[in-house]
Design a protein around this motif. Structure first.
Motif, PDB file in Angstrom:
ATOM      1  N   ASN A 231     -10.246  22.980  73.942  1.00  0.00           N
ATOM      2  CA  ASN A 231     -11.103  22.344  72.942  1.00  0.00           C
ATOM      3  C   ASN A 231     -12.066  23.316  72.284  1.00  0.00           C
ATOM      4  OD1 ASN A 231      -9.984  19.773  73.206  1.00  0.00           O
ATOM      5  ND2 ASN A 231     -11.213  19.390  75.026  1.00  0.00           N
TER       6      ASN A 231
ATOM      7  N   PHE B 263     -11.145  25.915  70.755  1.00  0.00           N
ATOM      8  CA  PHE B 263     -10.431  26.538  69.651  1.00  0.00           C
ATOM      9  C   PHE B 263     -10.048  25.487  68.616  1.00  0.00           C
ATOM     10  CE2 PHE B 263      -9.524  28.941  73.505  1.00  0.00           C
ATOM     11  CZ  PHE B 263      -9.867  30.224  73.109  1.00  0.00           C
ATOM     12  N   PRO B 264     -10.634  25.546  67.412  1.00  0.00           N
ATOM     13  CA  PRO B 264     -10.240  24.580  66.387  1.00  0.00           C
ATOM     14  C   PRO B 264      -8.782  24.777  65.948  1.00  0.00           C
ATOM     15  CG  PRO B 264     -11.936  26.070  65.548  1.00  0.00           C
ATOM     16  CD  PRO B 264     -11.689  26.428  66.970  1.00  0.00           C
ATOM     17  N   ASN B 265      -8.352  26.020  65.856  1.00  0.00           N
ATOM     18  CA  ASN B 265      -6.953  26.318  65.553  1.00  0.00           C
ATOM     19  C   ASN B 265      -6.331  26.822  66.853  1.00  0.00           C
ATOM     20  OD1 ASN B 265      -4.482  27.161  64.682  1.00  0.00           O
ATOM     21  ND2 ASN B 265      -5.246  28.467  63.037  1.00  0.00           N
ATOM     22  N   ARG B 266      -5.476  26.045  67.441  1.00  0.00           N
ATOM     23  CA  ARG B 266      -4.968  26.329  68.782  1.00  0.00           C
ATOM     24  C   ARG B 266      -3.755  27.244  68.805  1.00  0.00           C
ATOM     25  NH1 ARG B 266      -5.930  20.148  70.361  1.00  0.00           N
ATOM     26  NH2 ARG B 266      -8.151  20.363  70.745  1.00  0.00           N
ATOM     27  N   ARG B 267      -3.290  27.657  67.671  1.00  0.00           N
ATOM     28  CA  ARG B 267      -2.094  28.501  67.641  1.00  0.00           C
ATOM     29  C   ARG B 267      -2.293  29.825  68.379  1.00  0.00           C
ATOM     30  NH1 ARG B 267      -0.905  28.172  61.449  1.00  0.00           N
ATOM     31  NH2 ARG B 267      -1.972  26.192  61.362  1.00  0.00           N
ATOM     32  N   GLY B 268      -3.432  30.452  68.190  1.00  0.00           N
ATOM     33  CA  GLY B 268      -3.705  31.724  68.869  1.00  0.00           C
ATOM     34  C   GLY B 268      -3.776  31.562  70.376  1.00  0.00           C
TER      35      GLY B 268
END
Length: 90
Positions: free
Chosen positions: A56, A58-63
């Motif tokens: 939670n 990380f707003p962009n969870r791809r990394g």
């Protein structure tokens, strides 16, 4: 997402079936092979809630997902290339 869950689930299932017989074949006792599997399972059990809490952040969870995927693949490569030097030994 498909690659993440596919590699993660496949790697865990593969290691469950492969790790103890692999170490027995390398000359380790069945007890040591079982302890390695137990240690792997313990790390998995502890990592699941930690990842669930930290994801939670990380707003962009791809990394974050890519980092976990590469950690899984890196662990498998280490087990394949250096099976007797990485785990703890007596």
């Amino acid at each position: 997402m498909l690659a993440f869950f596919g590699v993660g689930t496949g790697a865990y299932t593969l290691v469950l079936a492969w790790l103890p017989p692999f170490y027995v074949q390398l000359g380790r006792s069945e007890d040591i092979a079982d302890y390695l599997l137990a240690g792997l399972t313990l790390v998995e059990v502890l990592a699941d809630p930690a990842v669930s809490v930290m994801i939670n952040w990380f707003p962009n969870r791809r990394g974050a997902l890519a980092a976990v995927l590469f950690a899984i693949l890196g662990g498998l490569v280490c087990l394949i290339t250096m099976p007797l030097t990485l785990p703890f030994q007596r």
